[in-house]
Design a protein around this motif. Structure first.
Motif, mmCIF file in Angstrom:
data_model
loop_
_atom_site.group_PDB
_atom_site.id
_atom_site.type_symbol
_atom_site.label_atom_id
_atom_site.label_comp_id
_atom_site.label_asym_id
_atom_site.label_seq_id
_atom_site.Cartn_x
_atom_site.Cartn_y
_atom_site.Cartn_z
ATOM 1 N N ALA A 178 5.773 -15.039 9.051
ATOM 2 C CA ALA A 178 7.092 -14.515 8.677
ATOM 3 C C ALA A 178 8.107 -15.673 8.745
ATOM 4 C CB ALA A 178 7.485 -13.386 9.611
ATOM 5 N N PRO A 179 9.131 -15.634 7.893
ATOM 6 C CA PRO A 179 9.549 -14.513 7.039
ATOM 7 C C PRO A 179 8.908 -14.495 5.661
ATOM 8 C CG PRO A 179 11.183 -16.233 6.920
ATOM 9 C CD PRO A 179 10.129 -16.731 7.879
ATOM 10 N N ALA A 180 7.878 -15.288 5.433
ATOM 11 C CA ALA A 180 7.213 -15.266 4.129
ATOM 12 C C ALA A 180 6.657 -13.869 3.867
ATOM 13 C CB ALA A 180 6.095 -16.296 4.091
ATOM 14 N N PRO A 181 6.776 -13.354 2.638
ATOM 15 C CA PRO A 181 6.279 -12.008 2.343
ATOM 16 C C PRO A 181 4.757 -11.946 2.364
ATOM 17 C CG PRO A 181 6.997 -13.099 0.321
ATOM 18 C CD PRO A 181 7.401 -13.996 1.459
ATOM 19 N N VAL A 182 4.240 -10.783 2.683
ATOM 20 C CA VAL A 182 2.800 -10.555 2.658
ATOM 21 C C VAL A 182 2.340 -10.550 1.199
ATOM 22 C CG1 VAL A 182 0.963 -8.902 3.150
ATOM 23 C CG2 VAL A 182 2.827 -9.225 4.784
ATOM 24 N N PRO A 183 1.344 -11.366 0.851
ATOM 25 C CA PRO A 183 0.853 -11.382 -0.535
ATOM 26 C C PRO A 183 -0.090 -10.205 -0.795
ATOM 27 C CG PRO A 183 -0.307 -13.007 0.770
ATOM 28 C CD PRO A 183 0.724 -12.399 1.682
ATOM 29 N N LEU A 184 0.235 -9.417 -1.806
ATOM 30 C CA LEU A 184 -0.556 -8.231 -2.143
ATOM 31 C C LEU A 184 -1.317 -8.440 -3.443
ATOM 32 C CD1 LEU A 184 2.001 -5.341 -1.462
ATOM 33 C CD2 LEU A 184 0.320 -6.316 0.112
ATOM 34 N N ALA A 197 1.336 1.115 -1.166
ATOM 35 C CA ALA A 197 1.238 -0.116 -0.384
ATOM 36 C C ALA A 197 2.613 -0.746 -0.180
ATOM 37 C CB ALA A 197 0.305 -1.107 -1.076
ATOM 38 N N ILE A 198 3.356 -0.871 -1.252
ATOM 39 C CA ILE A 198 4.677 -1.506 -1.188
ATOM 40 C C ILE A 198 5.636 -0.663 -0.352
ATOM 41 C CG2 ILE A 198 6.671 -2.203 -2.564
ATOM 42 C CD1 ILE A 198 4.675 -2.896 -4.811
ATOM 43 N N ALA A 199 5.617 0.666 -0.557
ATOM 44 C CA ALA A 199 6.537 1.544 0.163
ATOM 45 C C ALA A 199 6.226 1.570 1.656
ATOM 46 C CB ALA A 199 6.463 2.958 -0.412
ATOM 47 N N THR A 200 4.940 1.568 2.019
ATOM 48 C CA THR A 200 4.564 1.585 3.441
ATOM 49 C C THR A 200 5.074 0.338 4.151
ATOM 50 O OG1 THR A 200 2.600 2.935 3.033
ATOM 51 C CG2 THR A 200 2.625 1.611 5.048
ATOM 52 N N ALA A 203 8.912 0.381 4.475
ATOM 53 C CA ALA A 203 9.394 1.315 5.491
ATOM 54 C C ALA A 203 9.294 0.727 6.894
ATOM 55 C CB ALA A 203 8.594 2.614 5.414
ATOM 56 N N GLN A 204 8.384 -0.232 7.076
ATOM 57 C CA GLN A 204 8.214 -0.882 8.378
ATOM 58 C C GLN A 204 8.928 -2.227 8.438
ATOM 59 O OE1 GLN A 204 6.645 0.560 11.004
ATOM 60 N NE2 GLN A 204 6.473 2.381 9.691
ATOM 61 N N GLY A 205 9.735 -2.518 7.415
ATOM 62 C CA GLY A 205 10.483 -3.766 7.390
ATOM 63 C C GLY A 205 9.639 -4.996 7.125
ATOM 64 N N VAL A 206 8.485 -4.799 6.499
ATOM 65 C CA VAL A 206 7.599 -5.920 6.194
ATOM 66 C C VAL A 206 7.791 -6.324 4.742
ATOM 67 C CG1 VAL A 206 5.209 -6.719 6.082
ATOM 68 C CG2 VAL A 206 5.908 -5.105 7.873
ATOM 69 N N SER A 244 -13.430 -7.195 3.849
ATOM 70 C CA SER A 244 -13.575 -6.397 5.062
ATOM 71 C C SER A 244 -12.220 -5.798 5.422
ATOM 72 C CB SER A 244 -14.101 -7.256 6.218
ATOM 73 O OG SER A 244 -13.224 -8.339 6.468
ATOM 74 N N PRO A 245 -12.217 -4.686 6.162
ATOM 75 C CA PRO A 245 -10.940 -4.080 6.557
ATOM 76 C C PRO A 245 -10.080 -5.062 7.343
ATOM 77 C CG PRO A 245 -12.751 -2.565 6.948
ATOM 78 C CD PRO A 245 -13.373 -3.886 6.609
ATOM 79 N N TYR A 246 -8.764 -4.996 7.091
ATOM 80 C CA TYR A 246 -7.804 -5.860 7.787
ATOM 81 C C TYR A 246 -6.815 -4.961 8.510
ATOM 82 C CZ TYR A 246 -3.978 -9.125 8.597
ATOM 83 O OH TYR A 246 -2.995 -9.876 9.199
ATOM 84 N N ASP A 247 -6.701 -5.101 9.831
ATOM 85 C CA ASP A 247 -5.873 -4.196 10.626
ATOM 86 C C ASP A 247 -4.557 -4.821 11.088
ATOM 87 O OD1 ASP A 247 -6.758 -5.978 12.527
ATOM 88 O OD2 ASP A 247 -7.871 -4.500 13.709
ATOM 89 N N GLY A 248 -4.144 -5.899 10.466
ATOM 90 C CA GLY A 248 -2.920 -6.562 10.888
ATOM 91 C C GLY A 248 -1.657 -6.071 10.201
#
Length: 285
Positions: A178-184, A197-200, A203-206, A244-248
């Motif tokens: 952070a503060p770099a955006p998460v790449p989707l 995905a974007i809305a979730t 809503a969490q300020g990410v 693989s699932p990512y839980d971060g």
């Protein structure tokens, strides 16, 4: 010079690779050997004079020419299958099942088994498409039963449960600090799961940004396997090859799914199909 001809059987193998996420699963879904599916791809490549699928580690990646061919193959197969149904109609009892790409490799076998249990000997056809187009196909009568993302179509249909969603990335993937955006990585708009995905995250300020998209799920998997970003995918069945699932990241609530049957469809078949989807989507425990 004669115009090249694309083999329908080979095109069906190619779309199965896209839908199932690899040669092995495609071969299983088509009841073919993996070598047969590979031969079909090589036949297409020879016809077009270019590579369409490349191996990438344990997974596969579609070339730009391959992604374009998959899009056109879906159109060709849809027209072909509809023509066979309308013009020949000599196959006896046939049911056409439609599904979105999300978890299609889980939905379709269960729907097939459910239909054939109440209609032994029935031949089952498949159509993979976007939710809105599936609904249109059901209303036209060219698809008998379809399962789709509720909010992605104008027709609500019958609620059958929520499709669980989980972030997926390459093993060991780490987002930029952070503060770099998460790449989707996501299916191109309009896509309800992309919006979810974007809305979730918002809503969490990410902060997030889409760094890669594609017109179909296989393209999303190809991009995600490069490690450039994280993708929100259906969490039923095994993770796609190479991911693989990512839980971060914040968890995402299941997205509502609906089922719809064409007017006049056999009630027993419809009930069995709808229950098969509910059973798959029923929360564990």
């Amino acid at each position: 010079m004669p115009q090249p001809v694309l083999d329908i059987v080979a095109l069906r193998s190619l779309t199965a690779i896209a839908d199932c996420g690899g040669f092995h699963r495609a071969a299983h879904s088509l009841a073919l050997s993996q070598s047969a599916v590979s031969q079909h791809v090589r036949r297409l490549e020879k016809t077009l004079g270019s590579r369409v699928v490349e191996r990438e580690g344990r997974g596969t990646r579609f070339t730009p020419e391959g992604r374009l061919l998959v899009e056109q193959a879906r159109r060709i197969l849809a027209v072909h299958d509809e023509a066979v149904r309308v013009l020949l109609d000599t196959e006896g009892d046939t049911v056409t099942i439609g599904s979105t790409e999300h978890a299609a490799d889980q939905f379709l076998p269960r729907l097939t088994a459910a239909v054939q249990e109440v209609r032994p000997g029935c031949r089952v056809r498949f159509r993979i498409d976007r939710s809105a187009r599936l609904v249109e196909a059901v209303e036209r009568g060219s698809v008998d039963v379809a399962v789709y993302v509720t909010e992605a179509a104008a027709t609500e249909g019958t609620p059958v449960g929520g499709l669980p969603l989980t972030w997926h990335a390459t093993p060991g993937w780490v987002p930029p600090p952070a503060p770099a955006p998460v790449p989707l990585v996501a299916i191109e708009d309009p896509c309800a799961i992309r919006r979810r995905a974007i809305a979730t995250l918002a809503a969490q300020g990410v902060a997030a940004t889409v760094v890669g998209d594609a017109g179909y799920l296989a393209g999303v998997l190809d991009v995600a396997r490069t490690g450039v970003g994280v993708a929100l995918l259906a969490a039923v069945g095994p993770a796609p090859d190479g991911l693989s699932p990512y839980d971060g990241l914040p968890s995402v609530t299941p997205i509502p799914m609906s089922a719809l049957a064409r007017p006049g469809a056999d009630p027993e078949t419809v009930a069995a199909a709808f229950e098969a989807v509910r059973d798959l989507l029923r929360p564990a425990g």
